[in-house]
Enzyme design. Structure first.
Site, PDB file in Angstrom:
ATOM      1  N   ALA A 173       0.876  -1.269  -0.010  1.00  0.00           N
ATOM      2  CA  ALA A 173      -0.131  -0.036   0.022  1.00  0.00           C
ATOM      3  C   ALA A 173       0.827   1.221   0.088  1.00  0.00           C
ATOM      4  CB  ALA A 173      -0.941  -0.174   1.185  1.00  0.00           C
ATOM      5  N   ALA A 174       2.087   1.259   0.512  1.00  0.00           N
ATOM      6  CA  ALA A 174       2.836   2.525   0.740  1.00  0.00           C
ATOM      7  C   ALA A 174       3.162   3.257  -0.621  1.00  0.00           C
ATOM      8  CB  ALA A 174       4.124   2.321   1.630  1.00  0.00           C
ATOM      9  N   PRO A 175       3.097   4.486  -0.799  1.00  0.00           N
ATOM     10  CA  PRO A 175       2.975   5.543   0.154  1.00  0.00           C
ATOM     11  C   PRO A 175       1.476   5.942   0.290  1.00  0.00           C
ATOM     12  CG  PRO A 175       3.851   6.470  -1.854  1.00  0.00           C
ATOM     13  CD  PRO A 175       3.931   4.906  -2.058  1.00  0.00           C
ATOM     14  N   GLY A 176       0.593   4.954  -0.544  1.00  0.00           N
ATOM     15  CA  GLY A 176      -0.883   5.156  -0.007  1.00  0.00           C
ATOM     16  C   GLY A 176      -1.754   5.874  -1.055  1.00  0.00           C
ATOM     17  N   LYS A 208      -3.210   4.936  -3.813  1.00  0.00           N
ATOM     18  CA  LYS A 208      -4.336   4.187  -4.005  1.00  0.00           C
ATOM     19  C   LYS A 208      -5.138   3.881  -2.824  1.00  0.00           C
ATOM     20  CE  LYS A 208      -1.840   2.429  -8.155  1.00  0.00           C
ATOM     21  NZ  LYS A 208      -0.658   2.763  -7.699  1.00  0.00           N
ATOM     22  N   CYS A 245       3.694  -0.645 -12.579  1.00  0.00           N
ATOM     23  CA  CYS A 245       3.866   0.138 -13.428  1.00  0.00           C
ATOM     24  C   CYS A 245       5.107  -0.244 -14.405  1.00  0.00           C
ATOM     25  CB  CYS A 245       4.379   1.458 -12.953  1.00  0.00           C
ATOM     26  SG  CYS A 245       5.523   1.721 -11.705  1.00  0.00           S
TER      27      CYS A 245
HETATM   28  C1  LIG Z   1       4.475  -0.056  -6.325  1.00  0.00           C
HETATM   29  S1  LIG Z   1       4.584   0.170  -4.743  1.00  0.00           S
HETATM   30  C2  LIG Z   1       3.032   0.557  -4.038  1.00  0.00           C
HETATM   31  C3  LIG Z   1       2.560   1.850  -4.287  1.00  0.00           C
HETATM   32  C4  LIG Z   1       0.990   2.009  -3.630  1.00  0.00           C
HETATM   33  N1  LIG Z   1       0.487   1.184  -4.056  1.00  0.00           N
HETATM   34  C5  LIG Z   1       0.542   3.353  -3.918  1.00  0.00           C
HETATM   35  O1  LIG Z   1      -0.342   3.294  -4.857  1.00  0.00           O
HETATM   36  O2  LIG Z   1       0.944   4.468  -3.437  1.00  0.00           O
HETATM   37  C6  LIG Z   1       5.052  -1.386  -4.196  1.00  0.00           C
HETATM   38  C7  LIG Z   1       5.007  -1.159  -2.726  1.00  0.00           C
HETATM   39  O3  LIG Z   1       5.219  -2.984  -2.199  1.00  0.00           O
HETATM   40  C8  LIG Z   1       6.084  -2.833  -1.080  1.00  0.00           C
HETATM   41  N2  LIG Z   1       6.407  -4.395  -1.111  1.00  0.00           N
HETATM   42  C9  LIG Z   1       7.500  -4.898  -1.495  1.00  0.00           C
HETATM   43  N3  LIG Z   1       7.677  -6.133  -1.230  1.00  0.00           N
HETATM   44  C10 LIG Z   1       6.656  -6.289  -0.290  1.00  0.00           C
HETATM   45  C11 LIG Z   1       6.129  -7.438   0.399  1.00  0.00           C
HETATM   46  N4  LIG Z   1       6.911  -8.653   0.369  1.00  0.00           N
HETATM   47  N5  LIG Z   1       5.289  -7.416   1.310  1.00  0.00           N
HETATM   48  C12 LIG Z   1       4.203  -6.217   1.265  1.00  0.00           C
HETATM   49  N6  LIG Z   1       4.659  -5.056   0.564  1.00  0.00           N
HETATM   50  C13 LIG Z   1       5.973  -5.259  -0.084  1.00  0.00           C
HETATM   51  C14 LIG Z   1       6.996  -1.800  -1.296  1.00  0.00           C
HETATM   52  O4  LIG Z   1       7.644  -1.467   0.026  1.00  0.00           O
HETATM   53  C15 LIG Z   1       6.354  -0.553  -1.975  1.00  0.00           C
HETATM   54  O5  LIG Z   1       5.923   0.435  -0.977  1.00  0.00           O
END
Ligand SMILES: C[S@@+](CC[C@H](N)C(=O)[O-])C[C@H]1O[C@@H](n2cnc3c(N)ncnc32)[C@H](O)[C@@H]1O
Length: 294
Positions: free
Chosen positions: A103-106, A108, A223
């Site tokens: 979810a980070a940085p949030g 969506k 992306c």
């Molecule tokens: C594409 S970003 C997400 C962007 C977010 N959905 C937004 O719209 O702001 C991918 C995220 O996956 C997290 N991530 C990577 N491996 C992960 C795992 N095994 N479990 C949970 N989160 C993970 C990363 O820390 C990163 O924040």
């Protein structure tokens, strides 16, 4: 190698490499302000145009869009235009229990909360504690009151035993669709990174499928433009779990279907998934697939 791969995917590779992005994009936070009032306030400061595919999205030109009262108050969120699409594809409802696995940085998560008018419940999960700081800040700033933040490795999220109505897997990826913002990324492109990311994405989609209730919806997005991170991940899940692909239809944006053949593998279902190519709408590249648990 990257160029050669793009040429195998699309007939207009030159346009892909030449695509430029002049406008920044923002999303109105209707939890805090109406679209009309925000427009009125911002039009005094910036050049603004509507986003044809989303009534709450706007393109903006101007200096310092992250430095004004409306931004600090959480009246809008700076968010890539194509990144507003996965929540629209999901179509969350007020009563839903949603898990946003990465979810980070949030961006969506807060968009989902906004569409749900703070109803239902969202578990906003991420593995990275530093990125969870940004997630927490954005959730608080948006006034999203239906979110619970968790810090699990989502590859094992199914161990919680939770079953959601809807899951967003906005997966970590090599982000090659961001080329429109950073042409230099091509120099750093490495095939082993694509393969490594694909392994992680497959582990994540496995957990996502296990956390979905019957008839539940999973939206998978990245992306990245790499078929190994997109179509191959969906194909892996289709072969192992009781899920099916649902057709995505969006208005106001040019979409193309997923890649139907790659490295000898055929993906017939890819006609139902979408790819947003940077040259089509001057956005980042995105892949989105909607799945239903049978
Ligand atoms: C594409 S970003 C997400 C962007 C977010 N959905 C937004 O719209 O702001 C991918 C995220 O996956 C997290 N991530 C990577 N491996 C992960 C795992 N095994 N479990 C949970 N989160 C993970 C990363 O820390 C990163 O924040």
């Amino acid at each position: 190698m990257f160029r050669e791969r793009i040429e195998r995917m699309i007939p207009d590779a030159d346009a892909f490499f030449a695509a430029e992005q002049e406008w920044k994009s923002i999303r109105v936070n209707t939890l805090k302000i109406s679209r009309e009032e925000l427009l009125e306030r911002l039009q005094a400061k910036y050049e603004i145009k509507e986003m044809p595919w989303y009534e709450n999205g706007f393109f903006v030109i101007g200096e310092d869009i992250a430095k004004n009262m409306e931004y600090y108050l959480g009246y809008y969120h700076i968010q890539e235009a194509a990144s507003m699409l996965p929540p629209l594809v999901m179509q969350p409802e007020r009563k839903d229990f949603i898990i946003d696995l990465c979810a980070a940085p949030g961006s969506k998560t807060t968009q989902l909360a906004m569409i749900m008018e703070n109803g239902g419940m969202i578990i906003a999960n991420d593995i990275s504690i530093s990125r969870i700081r940004a997630l927490t800040h954005n959730i608080q700033k948006a006034g999203a009151a239906n979110c619970i933040i968790t810090n699990y490795d989502a590859r094992y999220f199914d161990k919680t035993g939770l079953k959601a109505d809807k899951i967003l897997l906005d997966a970590p990826c090599t982000a090659s669709g961001k080329i429109i913002k950073n042409k230099k990324m091509i120099e750093k492109w490495k095939y082993w990174r694509v393969k490594k990311m694909a392994r992680l994405q497959k582990a994540l989609i496995r957990a996502a499928c296990n956390c979905l209730r019957k008839d539940g919806i999973l939206v998978y997005s990245t992306c990245s433009v790499e078929p190994e991170e997109n179509e191959e991940v969906i194909d892996y899940a289709l072969q192992r779990f009781d899920i099916e692909v649902e057709k995505i239809e969006l208005k106001g944006i040019k979409t193309r279907h997923g890649i139907k053949e790659w490295n000898g593998k055929e993906f017939e279902w890819a006609a139902k998934a979408i790819r947003i190519w940077p040259q089509d709408n001057n956005t980042e590249g995105f892949f989105i697939c909607k799945l239903r648990k049978c």
